[in-house]
Design a protein around this motif. Structure first.
Motif, PDB file in Angstrom:
ATOM      1  N   ASP A   1      -3.893  -6.909 -55.601  1.00  0.00           N
ATOM      2  CA  ASP A   1      -3.948  -7.709 -56.830  1.00  0.00           C
ATOM      3  C   ASP A   1      -2.759  -8.657 -56.930  1.00  0.00           C
ATOM      4  OD1 ASP A   1      -6.288  -6.616 -57.778  1.00  0.00           O
ATOM      5  OD2 ASP A   1      -5.302  -5.149 -59.082  1.00  0.00           O
ATOM      6  N   ASP A   2      -3.041  -9.884 -57.331  1.00  0.00           N
ATOM      7  CA  ASP A   2      -2.011 -10.868 -57.655  1.00  0.00           C
ATOM      8  C   ASP A   2      -2.663 -11.922 -58.546  1.00  0.00           C
ATOM      9  OD1 ASP A   2       0.428 -12.065 -57.770  1.00  0.00           O
ATOM     10  OD2 ASP A   2       0.474 -12.758 -55.699  1.00  0.00           O
ATOM     11  N   VAL A   3      -1.852 -12.722 -59.187  1.00  0.00           N
ATOM     12  CA  VAL A   3      -2.378 -13.730 -60.098  1.00  0.00           C
ATOM     13  C   VAL A   3      -3.327 -14.663 -59.346  1.00  0.00           C
ATOM     14  CG1 VAL A   3      -1.763 -15.645 -61.613  1.00  0.00           C
ATOM     15  CG2 VAL A   3      -0.294 -13.613 -61.511  1.00  0.00           C
ATOM     16  N   ASP A   4      -4.546 -14.794 -59.872  1.00  0.00           N
ATOM     17  CA  ASP A   4      -5.558 -15.713 -59.330  1.00  0.00           C
ATOM     18  C   ASP A   4      -6.036 -15.355 -57.920  1.00  0.00           C
ATOM     19  OD1 ASP A   4      -5.496 -17.254 -61.657  1.00  0.00           O
ATOM     20  OD2 ASP A   4      -3.881 -18.532 -60.887  1.00  0.00           O
ATOM     21  N   ARG A   5      -5.710 -14.156 -57.422  1.00  0.00           N
ATOM     22  CA  ARG A   5      -6.179 -13.800 -56.083  1.00  0.00           C
ATOM     23  C   ARG A   5      -7.657 -13.436 -56.121  1.00  0.00           C
ATOM     24  NH1 ARG A   5      -2.171 -10.525 -53.067  1.00  0.00           N
ATOM     25  NH2 ARG A   5      -1.446 -12.657 -52.648  1.00  0.00           N
ATOM     26  N   ASP A   6      -8.417 -14.034 -55.231  1.00  0.00           N
ATOM     27  CA  ASP A   6      -9.853 -13.787 -55.110  1.00  0.00           C
ATOM     28  C   ASP A   6     -10.056 -12.809 -53.955  1.00  0.00           C
ATOM     29  OD1 ASP A   6     -12.570 -13.846 -54.559  1.00  0.00           O
ATOM     30  OD2 ASP A   6     -12.775 -16.008 -54.848  1.00  0.00           O
ATOM     31  N   HIS A   7     -10.294 -11.539 -54.278  1.00  0.00           N
ATOM     32  CA  HIS A   7     -10.413 -10.513 -53.247  1.00  0.00           C
ATOM     33  C   HIS A   7     -11.584 -10.797 -52.300  1.00  0.00           C
ATOM     34  CE1 HIS A   7      -7.237  -8.213 -54.989  1.00  0.00           C
ATOM     35  NE2 HIS A   7      -7.915  -7.860 -56.068  1.00  0.00           N
TER      36      HIS A   7
ATOM     37  N   SER B   1      -5.303  -2.828 -57.046  1.00  0.00           N
ATOM     38  CA  SER B   1      -3.911  -2.407 -57.166  1.00  0.00           C
ATOM     39  C   SER B   1      -3.537  -1.554 -55.959  1.00  0.00           C
ATOM     40  CB  SER B   1      -3.723  -1.600 -58.452  1.00  0.00           C
ATOM     41  OG  SER B   1      -4.422  -0.364 -58.345  1.00  0.00           O
ATOM     42  N   VAL B   2      -2.247  -1.296 -55.802  1.00  0.00           N
ATOM     43  CA  VAL B   2      -1.808  -0.414 -54.719  1.00  0.00           C
ATOM     44  C   VAL B   2      -2.466   0.957 -54.861  1.00  0.00           C
ATOM     45  CG1 VAL B   2       0.183   0.813 -53.769  1.00  0.00           C
ATOM     46  CG2 VAL B   2       0.348  -1.634 -54.285  1.00  0.00           C
ATOM     47  N   ASP B   3      -2.580   1.453 -56.091  1.00  0.00           N
ATOM     48  CA  ASP B   3      -3.250   2.739 -56.302  1.00  0.00           C
ATOM     49  C   ASP B   3      -4.711   2.681 -55.871  1.00  0.00           C
ATOM     50  OD1 ASP B   3      -1.009   4.026 -57.216  1.00  0.00           O
ATOM     51  OD2 ASP B   3      -1.460   3.732 -59.345  1.00  0.00           O
ATOM     52  N   ASP B   4      -5.397   1.584 -56.195  1.00  0.00           N
ATOM     53  CA  ASP B   4      -6.789   1.426 -55.767  1.00  0.00           C
ATOM     54  C   ASP B   4      -6.882   1.473 -54.239  1.00  0.00           C
ATOM     55  OD1 ASP B   4      -7.741   1.083 -58.372  1.00  0.00           O
ATOM     56  OD2 ASP B   4      -7.486  -1.097 -58.303  1.00  0.00           O
ATOM     57  N   ILE B   5      -5.967   0.787 -53.576  1.00  0.00           N
ATOM     58  CA  ILE B   5      -5.992   0.738 -52.114  1.00  0.00           C
ATOM     59  C   ILE B   5      -5.725   2.122 -51.533  1.00  0.00           C
ATOM     60  CG2 ILE B   5      -4.718  -0.156 -50.112  1.00  0.00           C
ATOM     61  CD1 ILE B   5      -4.535  -2.824 -51.741  1.00  0.00           C
ATOM     62  N   LEU B   6      -4.794   2.856 -52.112  1.00  0.00           N
ATOM     63  CA  LEU B   6      -4.510   4.191 -51.597  1.00  0.00           C
ATOM     64  C   LEU B   6      -5.663   5.152 -51.844  1.00  0.00           C
ATOM     65  CD1 LEU B   6      -0.711   4.657 -52.342  1.00  0.00           C
ATOM     66  CD2 LEU B   6      -1.843   3.919 -50.246  1.00  0.00           C
ATOM     67  N   ARG B   7      -6.444   4.911 -52.899  1.00  0.00           N
ATOM     68  CA  ARG B   7      -7.642   5.740 -53.101  1.00  0.00           C
ATOM     69  C   ARG B   7      -8.665   5.477 -51.994  1.00  0.00           C
ATOM     70  NH1 ARG B   7      -6.260   5.560 -58.692  1.00  0.00           N
ATOM     71  NH2 ARG B   7      -7.062   3.446 -58.993  1.00  0.00           N
ATOM     72  N   THR B   8      -8.779   4.211 -51.567  1.00  0.00           N
ATOM     73  CA  THR B   8      -9.676   3.914 -50.455  1.00  0.00           C
ATOM     74  C   THR B   8      -9.135   4.510 -49.160  1.00  0.00           C
ATOM     75  OG1 THR B   8     -10.467   1.895 -51.511  1.00  0.00           O
ATOM     76  CG2 THR B   8     -10.784   2.062 -49.133  1.00  0.00           C
ATOM     77  N   VAL B   9      -7.817   4.443 -48.956  1.00  0.00           N
ATOM     78  CA  VAL B   9      -7.207   5.099 -47.797  1.00  0.00           C
ATOM     79  C   VAL B   9      -7.553   6.587 -47.800  1.00  0.00           C
ATOM     80  CG1 VAL B   9      -4.996   5.805 -46.783  1.00  0.00           C
ATOM     81  CG2 VAL B   9      -5.328   3.437 -47.522  1.00  0.00           C
ATOM     82  N   ALA B  10      -7.474   7.212 -48.972  1.00  0.00           N
ATOM     83  CA  ALA B  10      -7.801   8.633 -49.078  1.00  0.00           C
ATOM     84  C   ALA B  10      -9.264   8.892 -48.724  1.00  0.00           C
ATOM     85  CB  ALA B  10      -7.491   9.144 -50.481  1.00  0.00           C
ATOM     86  N   ALA B  11     -10.156   7.945 -49.077  1.00  0.00           N
ATOM     87  CA  ALA B  11     -11.573   8.099 -48.720  1.00  0.00           C
ATOM     88  C   ALA B  11     -11.754   8.066 -47.207  1.00  0.00           C
ATOM     89  CB  ALA B  11     -12.394   6.995 -49.385  1.00  0.00           C
TER      90      ALA B  11
ATOM     91  N   ALA C   1       4.445  -3.216 -50.112  1.00  0.00           N
ATOM     92  CA  ALA C   1       4.047  -2.475 -51.307  1.00  0.00           C
ATOM     93  C   ALA C   1       3.169  -1.271 -50.948  1.00  0.00           C
ATOM     94  CB  ALA C   1       3.308  -3.397 -52.273  1.00  0.00           C
ATOM     95  N   ILE C   2       2.213  -1.486 -50.048  1.00  0.00           N
ATOM     96  CA  ILE C   2       1.272  -0.417 -49.698  1.00  0.00           C
ATOM     97  C   ILE C   2       1.959   0.685 -48.909  1.00  0.00           C
ATOM     98  CG2 ILE C   2      -0.826   0.136 -48.403  1.00  0.00           C
ATOM     99  CD1 ILE C   2      -1.687  -2.821 -48.988  1.00  0.00           C
TER     100      ILE C   2
END
Length: 321
Positions: free
Chosen positions: A206-212, A262-272, A303-304
């Motif tokens: 996540d960052d300002v105006d970032r289009d994932h 977010s970093v937490d979202d990414i780490l949840r995917t890492v956990a998956a 960050a990750i």
């Protein structure tokens, strides 16, 4: 694809600082990855490294084994020598003809590399690759054989021969239901332990105006055009529409093939991925690199990996340049 050796150094420093376990490089047609990693070693970088994946048609298996062992000697750390066939048109352009049996070609190539790295004399008059001889003895840190894996038959072969199965754009459910069991079948048939699994996962923080969606499309568009990736994703329930790559990128996000948010979202995917049987999650910021440049890529990796290193449940992560 770096255009100079120094571009690798800040990525290597993340690993050297202890925030990640290994630096991975992909195949580059600008600066050859073994040369770039040797440059980093010469610049004082002493870290575990991996190639994901070096394309077989570019080098004879003797050269592949020699390059990987050389990197282990120069870096003073273990190396994962990841190998893969490459797209069929690329193979044909280098060899004059494709592999009639990609599995057969990989079996010959991997067998030669594995035995050379083990220090044995190889006598293999193959259909695709032949070898008679051995590498001169040399004490180095270990070199592990990695094979790029997308589909079950290659996974079974990797189970027989490889130390590490390396995946790219493979959804967690597909890994758990298809790839990991196939690796187990191959390993059981060969009477050996199942290879570790290293999964390359594209990320967008996540960052300002970032289009994932734009970031993941930038990371994946070339592979999405390859028939073997399309087939793998179809098997995994992720449809690829070349007329709507943005929609396809969105499906990669929805299926947790890519990790965004977010970093937490990414780490949840890492956990998956970890729950699916992955031993090493390789964080790839190639999409961020393409859309935002090196500073964006490094900020996301920092960050990750810093957050992941503070959470034992997500240990076993690498960074991908």
């Amino acid at each position: 694809m770096p255009t100079g050796g120094r571009q690798l150094l800040p990525f290597a420093e993340i690993v050297q600082a202890g925030s990640a376990d290994r630096l991975w490089t992909g195949q580059s047609l600008l600066i050859e990855p073994h040369a770039a990693l040797a440059y980093a070693a010469g610049a004082g970088v002493r870290i575990p490294i991996g190639t994901s994946v070096a394309l077989m048609p570019l080098r004879h298996p003797f050269q592949a084994a020699l390059q990987a062992r050389s990197l282990a000697a120069l870096s003073g750390h273990p190396v994962v020598a990841g190998l893969g066939t490459g797209p069929a048109p690329f193979v044909q352009s280098l060899r004059g003809s494709g592999y009639a049996s990609p599995l057969g070609a990989v079996r010959e190539y991997a067998t030669i590399v594995r035995n050379l790295l083990a220090g044995t004399v190889v006598e293999l008059p193959g259909e695709y690759y032949s070898m008679g001889g051995a590498l001169p003895p040399m004490n180095t840190p270990p070199v592990e054989l990695g094979l790029g894996v997308l589909r079950p038959r290659m996974a079974e072969l990797a189970g027989e021969l490889a130390d590490v199965a390396i995946t790219w754009l493979t959804p967690p459910n597909y890994l758990a239901e298809v790839i990991v069991p196939a690796l187990g079948r191959g390993a059981e048939r060969a009477g050996r332990p199942r290879p570790r699994v290293a999964a390359v996962v594209h990320v967008s923080v996540d960052d300002v105006d970032r289009d994932h969606v734009r970031v993941i499309q930038a990371a994946s568009h070339a592979h999405l055009r390859a028939p073997h990736y399309q087939d793998m994703l179809h098997r995994a329930g992720v449809e690829v529409n070349l007329d709507d790559l943005a929609g396809t990128a969105a499906r990669l996000i929805d299926s947790r093939t890519a990790a965004v948010g977010s970093v937490d979202d990414i780490l949840r995917t890492v956990a998956a991925y970890r729950k699916a049987g992955v031993d090493e999650v390789v964080i790839s910021t190639v999409g961020l690199q393409a859309t935002g440049g090196t500073s964006t890529s490094l900020a996301a990796l920092a960050a990750i990996t810093e957050a992941a290193s503070a959470r034992p449940a997500t240990a076993g992560h690498g960074s991908h340049r």
